[in-house]
Design a protein around this motif. Structure first.
Motif, PDB file in Angstrom:
ATOM      1  N   SER A  77      -4.061  -0.133  -7.262  1.00 13.88           N
ATOM      2  CA  SER A  77      -3.087   0.180  -6.343  1.00 13.88           C
ATOM      3  C   SER A  77      -1.680  -0.140  -6.779  1.00 13.88           C
ATOM      4  N   ILE A  78      -1.028   0.936  -7.100  1.00 17.20           N
ATOM      5  CA  ILE A  78       0.487   0.879  -7.420  1.00 17.20           C
ATOM      6  C   ILE A  78       1.346   0.739  -6.136  1.00 17.20           C
ATOM      7  N   VAL A  79       0.763   1.117  -5.186  1.00 15.55           N
ATOM      8  CA  VAL A  79       1.380   1.199  -3.789  1.00 15.55           C
ATOM      9  C   VAL A  79       1.530  -0.400  -3.253  1.00 15.55           C
ATOM     10  N   SER A  80       0.706  -1.244  -3.834  1.00 13.52           N
ATOM     11  CA  SER A  80       0.787  -2.819  -3.525  1.00 13.52           C
ATOM     12  C   SER A  80       1.702  -3.378  -4.319  1.00 13.52           C
ATOM     13  N   CYS A  81       2.180  -2.929  -5.447  1.00 11.33           N
ATOM     14  CA  CYS A  81       3.029  -3.463  -6.231  1.00 11.33           C
ATOM     15  C   CYS A  81       4.793  -3.011  -5.706  1.00 11.33           C
ATOM     16  N   ARG A  82       4.603  -1.588  -5.233  1.00  8.24           N
ATOM     17  CA  ARG A  82       5.920  -1.320  -4.641  1.00  8.24           C
ATOM     18  C   ARG A  82       6.167  -1.832  -3.355  1.00  8.24           C
ATOM     19  N   TYR A  83       5.062  -2.231  -2.573  1.00 12.91           N
ATOM     20  CA  TYR A  83       5.294  -2.927  -1.290  1.00 12.91           C
ATOM     21  C   TYR A  83       5.826  -4.369  -1.565  1.00 12.91           C
ATOM     22  N   PHE A  84       5.098  -5.107  -2.417  1.00  7.07           N
ATOM     23  CA  PHE A  84       5.711  -6.415  -2.733  1.00  7.07           C
ATOM     24  C   PHE A  84       7.077  -6.275  -3.353  1.00  7.07           C
ATOM     25  N   ALA A  85       7.520  -5.434  -4.209  1.00 15.13           N
ATOM     26  CA  ALA A  85       8.880  -5.386  -4.751  1.00 15.13           C
ATOM     27  C   ALA A  85       9.868  -5.128  -3.474  1.00 15.13           C
ATOM     28  N   ILE A  86       9.755  -4.197  -2.862  1.00 11.63           N
ATOM     29  CA  ILE A  86      10.441  -3.804  -1.705  1.00 11.63           C
ATOM     30  C   ILE A  86      10.554  -5.063  -0.700  1.00 11.63           C
ATOM     31  N   CYS A  87       9.590  -5.602  -0.153  1.00 16.78           N
ATOM     32  CA  CYS A  87       9.573  -6.850   0.559  1.00 16.78           C
ATOM     33  C   CYS A  87      10.467  -7.951  -0.278  1.00 16.78           C
ATOM     34  N   LYS A  88      10.175  -8.293  -1.284  1.00 17.42           N
ATOM     35  CA  LYS A  88      10.835  -9.339  -2.113  1.00 17.42           C
ATOM     36  C   LYS A  88      12.299  -9.084  -2.322  1.00 17.42           C
ATOM     37  N   LEU A  89      12.554  -7.661  -2.576  1.00 21.05           N
ATOM     38  CA  LEU A  89      14.193  -7.629  -2.724  1.00 21.05           C
ATOM     39  C   LEU A  89      14.765  -7.690  -1.165  1.00 21.05           C
ATOM     40  N   GLY A  90      14.260  -7.087  -0.339  1.00 20.38           N
ATOM     41  CA  GLY A  90      14.862  -7.564   1.009  1.00 20.38           C
ATOM     42  C   GLY A  90      14.970  -8.935   1.257  1.00 20.38           C
ATOM     43  N   GLU A  91      14.030  -9.727   1.043  1.00 21.80           N
ATOM     44  CA  GLU A  91      14.066 -11.180   1.080  1.00 21.80           C
ATOM     45  C   GLU A  91      15.193 -11.892   0.278  1.00 21.80           C
TER      46      GLU A  91
END
Length: 59
Positions: free
Chosen positions: A35-49
């Motif tokens: 799941s590359i979607v999980s990696c992108r989701y994690f990156a987007i959330c962490k960048l926002g934080e």
């Protein structure tokens, strides 16, 4: 996403106001082996934080 932030951040800082809305897939939290979607989701959330935490030092 990074290009969009790069485009709007200077004007937001000069005005001292603005919002950036991060949109991630609802499939992101579901982890699978390929799941590359999980990696992108994690990156987007962490960048926002990170941006929320750095906001104190930027302004």
């Amino acid at each position: 996403m990074l290009y969009g932030i790069h485009a709007v951040l200077p004007s937001m800082l000069s005005r001292s106001t603005g919002h950036i809305i991060n949109i991630a897939s609802v499939a992101g939290p579901e982890v699978s082996k390929t799941s590359i979607v999980s990696c992108r989701y994690f990156a987007i959330c962490k960048l926002g934080e990170l941006m929320r935490k750095l906001q104190k030092w930027i302004t």
